[in-house]
Write a protein that holds these residues in place. Structure first.
Motif, PDB file in Angstrom:
ATOM      1  N   SER A  71       0.806  -1.223   0.000  1.00  0.00           N
ATOM      2  CA  SER A  71       0.000   0.000   0.000  1.00  0.00           C
ATOM      3  C   SER A  71       0.835   1.267   0.000  1.00  0.00           C
ATOM      4  O   SER A  71       2.048   1.244   0.231  1.00  0.00           O
ATOM      5  CB  SER A  71      -0.915   0.018   1.223  1.00  0.00           C
ATOM      6  N   VAL A  98      -6.429  -3.503   5.652  1.00  0.00           N
ATOM      7  CA  VAL A  98      -6.565  -2.450   4.649  1.00  0.00           C
ATOM      8  C   VAL A  98      -6.723  -1.060   5.273  1.00  0.00           C
ATOM      9  O   VAL A  98      -6.468  -0.047   4.620  1.00  0.00           O
ATOM     10  CB  VAL A  98      -7.763  -2.777   3.720  1.00  0.00           C
ATOM     11  N   GLN A  99      -7.113  -0.984   6.525  1.00  0.00           N
ATOM     12  CA  GLN A  99      -7.431   0.295   7.160  1.00  0.00           C
ATOM     13  C   GLN A  99      -6.332   1.329   6.983  1.00  0.00           C
ATOM     14  O   GLN A  99      -5.165   1.075   7.235  1.00  0.00           O
ATOM     15  CB  GLN A  99      -7.706   0.081   8.645  1.00  0.00           C
ATOM     16  N   SER A 102      -5.004   3.517   0.711  1.00  0.00           N
ATOM     17  CA  SER A 102      -5.893   3.814  -0.412  1.00  0.00           C
ATOM     18  C   SER A 102      -5.368   3.319  -1.754  1.00  0.00           C
ATOM     19  O   SER A 102      -6.158   2.955  -2.624  1.00  0.00           O
ATOM     20  CB  SER A 102      -6.155   5.326  -0.500  1.00  0.00           C
ATOM     21  N   TRP A 104      -2.732   0.716  -4.041  1.00  0.00           N
ATOM     22  CA  TRP A 104      -2.111  -0.597  -3.909  1.00  0.00           C
ATOM     23  C   TRP A 104      -1.245  -0.929  -5.119  1.00  0.00           C
ATOM     24  O   TRP A 104      -1.572  -0.563  -6.246  1.00  0.00           O
ATOM     25  CB  TRP A 104      -3.195  -1.667  -3.726  1.00  0.00           C
ATOM     26  N   THR A 116      -7.192   0.779  -6.086  1.00  0.00           N
ATOM     27  CA  THR A 116      -7.468   1.563  -4.890  1.00  0.00           C
ATOM     28  C   THR A 116      -8.485   0.847  -4.000  1.00  0.00           C
ATOM     29  O   THR A 116      -9.262   0.013  -4.462  1.00  0.00           O
ATOM     30  CB  THR A 116      -8.017   2.947  -5.267  1.00  0.00           C
ATOM     31  N   THR A 117      -8.493   1.212  -2.733  1.00  0.00           N
ATOM     32  CA  THR A 117      -9.445   0.641  -1.786  1.00  0.00           C
ATOM     33  C   THR A 117     -10.857   1.087  -2.140  1.00  0.00           C
ATOM     34  O   THR A 117     -11.139   2.277  -2.254  1.00  0.00           O
ATOM     35  CB  THR A 117      -9.112   1.074  -0.352  1.00  0.00           C
ATOM     36  N   SER A 120     -14.256  -1.201   3.107  1.00  0.00           N
ATOM     37  CA  SER A 120     -13.814  -2.155   4.111  1.00  0.00           C
ATOM     38  C   SER A 120     -14.775  -2.155   5.284  1.00  0.00           C
ATOM     39  O   SER A 120     -15.518  -1.198   5.493  1.00  0.00           O
ATOM     40  CB  SER A 120     -12.389  -1.828   4.593  1.00  0.00           C
ATOM     41  N   ALA A 128     -12.533  -6.441   3.095  1.00  0.00           N
ATOM     42  CA  ALA A 128     -12.306  -5.228   2.307  1.00  0.00           C
ATOM     43  C   ALA A 128     -12.230  -5.599   0.841  1.00  0.00           C
ATOM     44  O   ALA A 128     -12.039  -6.765   0.487  1.00  0.00           O
ATOM     45  CB  ALA A 128     -11.024  -4.527   2.744  1.00  0.00           C
ATOM     46  N   ILE A 130     -10.530  -4.230  -2.948  1.00  0.00           N
ATOM     47  CA  ILE A 130      -9.630  -3.363  -3.721  1.00  0.00           C
ATOM     48  C   ILE A 130     -10.117  -3.356  -5.161  1.00  0.00           C
ATOM     49  O   ILE A 130     -10.280  -4.424  -5.767  1.00  0.00           O
ATOM     50  CB  ILE A 130      -8.179  -3.881  -3.673  1.00  0.00           C
TER      51      ILE A 130
END
Length: 253
Positions: A71, A98-99, A102, A104, A116-117, A120, A128, A130
């Motif tokens: 990330s 993932v927290q 944003s 990856w 991107t995220t 989640s 979550a 992606i």
């Protein structure tokens, strides 16, 4: 039940930091993953197919279930399974991992952008999604079987049932199989409870968190914690994927 579990990975200087539930006696689950790279040349790109400004040539990258993504905040998390809807492809990951992240990438140097995220949920759930956006990366509908070098094609998802055969893949312990021993389990972590989990009699150890669990070609869940080890025996807990797929309107392929 309060098993130990590794927390969301820290930055490079402390990636192995564990977060521990109060009454736990075993440690499980840091990070898991492999990323595949083979074939003709491809290039790292930003969303929408635009160049990053320094278009870096790399080997064509394949992202499968069981592979690691990196990330923008220095964490690394494992893709359990890939999924899709009518317009896009997605990677399924553990929500607590993932927290805060944003963007990856498929490589530790963060030159091969993948997405991107998209959302989640943790605690309560631990999942979550992606959203992939690099059309030059192949997002395969299969999982890597660890050091065997083999893959397993995953074509659909199912709810686990007690007595069902299940296999999972961990970066530390590799490809192991056993039986589903309980469903609708709640596990307590420092951040809160995660419910609706299932449990198997397969052992796991630190490094296995996020790994895919499946029965034949059916996706069942992702490793999120456990107790014991593979020397004396243990159990593993998983976030089921069917609820997850429904929440985001995506499907396994």
């Amino acid at each position: 039940m309060n098993p130990h579990r590794a927390g969301r990975p820290s930055r490079a200087t402390s990636r192995a930091r564990l977060r521990t539930a109060a009454s736990a006696v075993a440690v499980l689950a840091l990070l898991l993953g492999w990323f595949g790279a083979a074939g003709p040349a491809a290039y790292a790109q930003e969303p929408g197919g635009t160049d990053t400004g320094s278009r870096t040539a790399v080997q064509a990258t394949v992202v499968r279930g069981g592979d690691t993504l990196y990330s923008d905040i220095g964490t690394r998390c494992v893709v359990g399974f890939n999924a899709r809807n009518s317009t896009a492809y997605f990677g399924m990951m553990a929500g607590h991992c993932v927290q805060g992240a944003s963007r990856w990438y498929a490589d530790a140097a963060r030159t091969v952008f993948v997405g991107t995220t998209a959302g989640s949920s943790f605690p309560g759930n631990d999942y979550a999604l992606i959203r992939y956006s690099n059309s030059l990366v192949v997002f395969a509908g299969e999982v890597s079987l660890g050091s065997t070098g083999q893959t397993r094609d995953i074509t659909a998802a199912a709810n686990p049932t007690v007595g069902q055969s299940v296999c999972h893949v961990g970066r530390t312990t590799g490809y192991r199989c056993g039986t589903v021993t309980a469903v609708n389990v709640t596990v307590n972590f420092p951040e809160g409870s995660v419910s609706g989990l299932f449990r198997s009699n397969i052992c796991a150890e630190p490094g296995d968190m996020g790994g895919p669990a499946f029965s034949g070609s059916l996706a069942l869940g992702l490793i999120i914690g456990g107790s014991g080890n593979c020397t004396t025996g243990g159990v593993t807990y998983y976030q089921p994927v069917v609820e997850w797929l429904s929440a985001y309107g995506v499907s396994i392929y």
